[in-house]
Each structure stands twice: as C-alpha cells, then as structure tokens.
Design a protein around this motif. Structure first.
Motif, PDB file in Angstrom:
ATOM      1  N   ILE A  84       7.229 -61.556 -15.569  1.00 46.05           N
ATOM      2  CA  ILE A  84       6.488 -60.520 -15.418  1.00 46.05           C
ATOM      3  C   ILE A  84       5.213 -60.675 -14.714  1.00 46.05           C
ATOM      4  N   LYS A  85       4.558 -59.406 -13.802  1.00 45.69           N
ATOM      5  CA  LYS A  85       3.395 -59.537 -13.224  1.00 45.69           C
ATOM      6  C   LYS A  85       2.746 -58.167 -13.627  1.00 45.69           C
ATOM      7  N   CYS A  86       1.397 -58.441 -14.159  1.00 43.61           N
ATOM      8  CA  CYS A  86       0.729 -57.207 -14.787  1.00 43.61           C
ATOM      9  C   CYS A  86      -0.616 -56.910 -14.256  1.00 43.61           C
ATOM     10  N   MET A  87      -0.993 -55.821 -14.322  1.00 45.74           N
ATOM     11  CA  MET A  87      -2.412 -55.569 -13.991  1.00 45.74           C
ATOM     12  C   MET A  87      -3.068 -55.014 -15.146  1.00 45.74           C
ATOM     13  N   GLY A  88      -4.399 -55.391 -15.347  1.00 43.71           N
ATOM     14  CA  GLY A  88      -4.976 -54.701 -16.239  1.00 43.71           C
ATOM     15  C   GLY A  88      -5.673 -53.443 -16.133  1.00 43.71           C
ATOM     16  N   THR A  89      -5.496 -52.544 -16.984  1.00 41.30           N
ATOM     17  CA  THR A  89      -6.030 -51.053 -16.866  1.00 41.30           C
ATOM     18  C   THR A  89      -7.327 -51.024 -17.626  1.00 41.30           C
ATOM     19  N   GLN A  90      -7.212 -50.268 -18.925  1.00 42.67           N
ATOM     20  CA  GLN A  90      -8.178 -49.924 -19.657  1.00 42.67           C
ATOM     21  C   GLN A  90      -8.721 -50.744 -20.855  1.00 42.67           C
ATOM     22  N   ARG A  91      -9.966 -50.947 -21.092  1.00 44.91           N
ATOM     23  CA  ARG A  91     -10.229 -51.531 -22.450  1.00 44.91           C
ATOM     24  C   ARG A  91     -10.136 -50.746 -23.333  1.00 44.91           C
ATOM     25  N   PHE A  92      -9.815 -51.387 -24.801  1.00 43.13           N
ATOM     26  CA  PHE A  92      -9.693 -50.669 -26.068  1.00 43.13           C
ATOM     27  C   PHE A  92     -10.325 -51.662 -27.023  1.00 43.13           C
ATOM     28  N   ARG A  93     -10.389 -50.795 -28.263  1.00 40.11           N
ATOM     29  CA  ARG A  93     -10.723 -51.562 -29.579  1.00 40.11           C
ATOM     30  C   ARG A  93      -9.687 -51.301 -30.589  1.00 40.11           C
TER      31      ARG A  93
END
Length: 205
Positions: A84-93
C-alpha cells in the motif's frame, strides 16, 4: 472523540507525508482491507517500545500523538501480502488505547488542529531553499515520483509543509520526532528543524 485502528511503526508519519508499506501480518491485513473497502483512514503511531512484528509475550508502548493515514494506492501481488501507499492527513492525540485479542490496537483519539498556512519567514528561507535543492537533485536523477520521499504538490512556500518534510528526512531521536509532531505552531517547528540542519552543517547562509 473517534475510535480508529492503530498501526504502530518505528517511524513517524507527518501530515502530507508519504508512506509506502508492505503488510503481511494477519491483524493488519484485515484492518487495511476494511480501511480500503470503507475508504476509512487508520492511525500511524510511533512505537516507543516493542517491535513492529508481533512476538509472544511482547509489550508494545505507543507514542501519545500520531497521524491519520489514507490509502491512496494498493496491490495484492501474493496471497497474504498487501502493498500500500499512504498519505498522512491529520494529527491526533490518543486518549485511550487497547490491544484486542488478535493483537490489533484500537484507539479513542481526539483530532489536533491542522497547520495554519503560514509563509516561510525570511529567517528560515534557507530551510525551504535546501529542501527545494534536494527535490531538484532527485528529479535530475530521474527518481520516479512514487519513489520520492515526498510527494507533489511541493509547497515550498508553506512553513508547516517544509518543516514536516525535513522532520521525515532527518535522523532524529524518537523523542525529537514526537516533540516536533506535537508542536502546533508550524513556524516554531520550522525553527527547530533549522537548528537541527545548522547543527549538521546542512544549511547555506
């Protein structure tokens, strides 16, 4: 709060970061298939203790802050293997996490704010220039786009984007990577990256 499956790795994914993965563990094959079918993201978190491949009796410690990953391309060349190839979107805690019986981690998470779009301050322009020079070098070497460590569009005029790409490229300690990921101010993150680059003699001017 949102409940998401977590994928602990020995790396940190930043927003707009590019992450190719080979999936072969059953706990993650099922998870990724469900994410692909439902067009849902999963959470990439840094593994602070333990190994990526599950071992009997192993204890895994997850970092408190991670980034959602969206699958943009996938292939199944063999039974029991997903590429798979992924892209990062939003940060989370992570507010709460638990490991299910078959080893998959689930997390109750709260989303962190996206970076404000802030132009590169003049004092940090050399950081953006150095990244631009690196991208041009890779392009001149005819590196295919899908093998580049960063993906277009190349937003070399944005503090957050430039800082995040250097965070991925630099050899930083797990604690440094976490501190940078947790930093909400993109200009301050860029300043910290500039300090690292200067310390290693990677900046001109």
């Amino acid at each position: 709060m949102t409940s998401i499956p977590l994928f602990p790795l020995n790396t940190v994914l930043y927003p707009d970061g590019y992450l190719p993965l080979q999936i072969f563990e059953v706990r993650y094959l099922d998870m990724i298939r469900k994410c692909i079918m439902g067009e849902q993201p999963f959470g990439v978190v840094q593994l602070l203790d333990g190994t990526e491949v599950r071992k009997p009796g192993q204890h895994e410690t997850l970092a408190p802050v991670g980034t959602l990953a969206r699958v943009i391309e996938w292939a199944a060349p063999l039974s029991g293997l997903l590429q798979i190839k992924c892209m990062g979107t939003q940060r989370f805690r992570i507010v709460h996490s638990e490991q299910l019986q078959h080893g998959l981690w689930m997390g109750q998470v709260e989303m962190l704010p996206s970076d404000k779009v802030i132009a590169i301050p003049q004092e940090q322009q050399n950081v953006a220039d150095a990244l631009g020079a690196l991208i041009r070098t890779l392009q001149e070497q005819k590196i295919p786009v899908d093998q580049m460590p960063m993906q277009p569009p190349y937003r070399l005029d944005e503090s957050g984007w430039v800082a995040n790409r250097w965070c991925e490229l630099l050899s930083l300690t797990p604690m440094q990577k976490q501190l940078l990921l947790s930093q909400d101010n993109p200009v301050l993150r860029l300043e910290l990256v500039q300090d690292e680059l200067s310390e290693h003699g990677l900046l001109e001017g």
